[in-house]
Design a protein around this motif. Structure first.
Motif, PDB file in Angstrom:
ATOM      1  N   LEU A  91     -53.799  66.244 -46.762  1.00 15.48           N
ATOM      2  CA  LEU A  91     -54.274  65.831 -45.450  1.00 15.48           C
ATOM      3  C   LEU A  91     -54.491  64.317 -45.395  1.00 15.48           C
ATOM      4  O   LEU A  91     -54.134  63.657 -44.408  1.00 15.48           O
ATOM      5  N   THR A  93     -52.950  62.088 -47.127  1.00 15.00           N
ATOM      6  CA  THR A  93     -51.627  61.451 -47.091  1.00 15.00           C
ATOM      7  C   THR A  93     -51.009  61.563 -45.703  1.00 15.00           C
ATOM      8  O   THR A  93     -50.399  60.619 -45.195  1.00 15.00           O
ATOM      9  N   LEU A  94     -51.177  62.714 -45.088  1.00 10.08           N
ATOM     10  CA  LEU A  94     -50.645  62.900 -43.741  1.00 10.08           C
ATOM     11  C   LEU A  94     -51.281  61.927 -42.757  1.00 10.08           C
ATOM     12  O   LEU A  94     -50.612  61.350 -41.903  1.00 10.08           O
ATOM     13  N   LYS A  95     -52.595  61.768 -42.888  1.00 10.80           N
ATOM     14  CA  LYS A  95     -53.292  60.836 -41.982  1.00 10.80           C
ATOM     15  C   LYS A  95     -52.785  59.414 -42.173  1.00 10.80           C
ATOM     16  O   LYS A  95     -52.545  58.690 -41.208  1.00 10.80           O
ATOM     17  N   THR A  97     -49.874  58.623 -43.279  1.00 10.06           N
ATOM     18  CA  THR A  97     -48.505  58.605 -42.766  1.00 10.06           C
ATOM     19  C   THR A  97     -48.491  58.445 -41.252  1.00 10.06           C
ATOM     20  O   THR A  97     -47.667  57.716 -40.689  1.00 10.06           O
ATOM     21  N   ALA A  98     -49.410  59.149 -40.610  1.00 10.57           N
ATOM     22  CA  ALA A  98     -49.472  59.100 -39.142  1.00 10.57           C
ATOM     23  C   ALA A  98     -49.756  57.691 -38.640  1.00 10.57           C
ATOM     24  O   ALA A  98     -49.370  57.325 -37.528  1.00 10.57           O
ATOM     25  N   ALA A 102     -43.403  54.335 -39.836  1.00 13.89           N
ATOM     26  CA  ALA A 102     -42.222  54.719 -40.606  1.00 13.89           C
ATOM     27  C   ALA A 102     -41.618  56.047 -40.151  1.00 13.89           C
ATOM     28  O   ALA A 102     -40.455  56.321 -40.391  1.00 13.89           O
ATOM     29  N   VAL A 103     -42.443  56.863 -39.519  1.00 11.33           N
ATOM     30  CA  VAL A 103     -41.952  58.178 -39.129  1.00 11.33           C
ATOM     31  C   VAL A 103     -41.263  58.088 -37.776  1.00 11.33           C
ATOM     32  O   VAL A 103     -41.884  57.742 -36.776  1.00 11.33           O
ATOM     33  N   ASP A 104     -39.985  58.358 -37.756  1.00 14.24           N
ATOM     34  CA  ASP A 104     -39.305  58.311 -36.472  1.00 14.24           C
ATOM     35  C   ASP A 104     -38.597  59.621 -36.149  1.00 14.24           C
ATOM     36  O   ASP A 104     -37.901  59.738 -35.169  1.00 14.24           O
ATOM     37  N   ASP A 105     -38.791  60.616 -36.992  1.00 11.71           N
ATOM     38  CA  ASP A 105     -38.258  61.936 -36.680  1.00 11.71           C
ATOM     39  C   ASP A 105     -39.350  62.971 -36.928  1.00 11.71           C
ATOM     40  O   ASP A 105     -39.552  63.409 -38.049  1.00 11.71           O
ATOM     41  N   PHE A 106     -40.039  63.331 -35.876  1.00 12.74           N
ATOM     42  CA  PHE A 106     -41.173  64.236 -36.009  1.00 12.74           C
ATOM     43  C   PHE A 106     -40.791  65.706 -35.941  1.00 12.74           C
ATOM     44  O   PHE A 106     -41.610  66.570 -36.165  1.00 12.74           O
ATOM     45  N   LEU A 109     -41.043  67.592 -39.238  1.00 13.63           N
ATOM     46  CA  LEU A 109     -42.409  67.357 -39.706  1.00 13.63           C
ATOM     47  C   LEU A 109     -43.385  68.251 -38.959  1.00 13.63           C
ATOM     48  O   LEU A 109     -44.204  68.959 -39.554  1.00 13.63           O
ATOM     49  N   VAL A 110     -43.293  68.226 -37.642  1.00 15.83           N
ATOM     50  CA  VAL A 110     -44.197  69.044 -36.825  1.00 15.83           C
ATOM     51  C   VAL A 110     -43.972  70.529 -37.102  1.00 15.83           C
ATOM     52  O   VAL A 110     -44.919  71.309 -37.222  1.00 15.83           O
TER      53      VAL A 110
END
Lengths: 134, 134
Positions: A91, A93-95, A97-98, A102-106, A109-110
């Motif tokens: 959790l 790490t996820l926070k 990451t959010a 860097a995340v452009d394809d959710f 992931l979702v």
DNA sequence: TTGCTCCTCACGTCACGTGAGGTGGC
DNA sequence: TTGCTCCTCACGTCACGTGAGGTGGC
């Protein structure tokens, strides 16, 4: 408190599955009759209805019947506290990451996280209503 | 940085799957060639190798190809922050549950939570290596 | 008699590929 | 020529049931 035992047809009706499915799950060892009638009818504890619901829920989340069978056969494997620690780390790490761009394809992931949440919700249901042994 | 595009046989070899599987995934729309050669050979971006690994990982965790296809086709559905909030709540509830003596069958619980952890780990892999569109 | 249950064997279905086979590019 | 690829249709396999059918208890 003593509860009346149920015949297979009653179990099936209450669990919302076919008699055949209850029979099949029994054959796999996912559930077991608590007793047999004099005429050899299988008599089930009403708690198996809850267990069947749990099995169906886990199945719908992609957990195979073989995996469930193994889990039921090994009721105490794994370290629960360590597992929670790993989730805690996940959790965090996820926070982190959010917060990055860097995340452009959710999409995936979702989907993956939603599935994980649903599994944990199922796990909590299990914890809330402990099941009798198979 | 420009990367050389790969023919299907090279993709298959690097991804550790059969040519036929790459072809199959392409047909499902899970991956797409970035271009075609003059002779109509499909030419893939090397990033599809990573995507194939992700697909195999999600598959092994019980996520069907149709679900993955849908997720890839809807890259921004869901609210990521809300999802993290739900996981946060799940974790708090799990911790509270662990402190009670009410849980006496850890088998399914550990299995479900382990699966959830593995899904989150897969999700983090995805976040760490964003995939190109299909 | 009616409806339920037991048990087993075989069949059905769906997801996920895999094989075959004729084709053309390299 | 050799090995690679394209494309399609059909077949294989595995998980998960489901149907049938003869049986005996209720």
């Amino acid at each position: 408190m003593i509860q009346a035992l149920l015949k297979i047809g009653e179990v099936a009706a209450r669990a919302g599955v076919s008699v055949r499915t209850v029979d099949y799950y029994t054959g796999l060892g996912l559930i077991s009759p608590a007793a047999r009638s004099d005429g050899s009818f299988r008599l089930y504890d009403p708690a198996v209805i809850e267990r069947i619901a749990t099995i169906r829920q886990l199945e719908s989340l992609g957990v195979g019947l073989d995996t469930i069978t193994t889990a039921l056969a090994n009721p105490h494997h794994g370290d629960f506290a360590a597992l929670i620690g790993r989730l805690d780390q996940d959790l965090r790490t996820l926070k982190a990451t959010a917060d990055t761009a860097a995340v452009d394809d959710f999409g995936l992931l979702v989907t993956a996280i939603t599935r994980a949440h649903n599994l944990i919700a199922a796990a909590l249901d299990i914890a809330a209503s402990p099941l009798p042994g198979p």
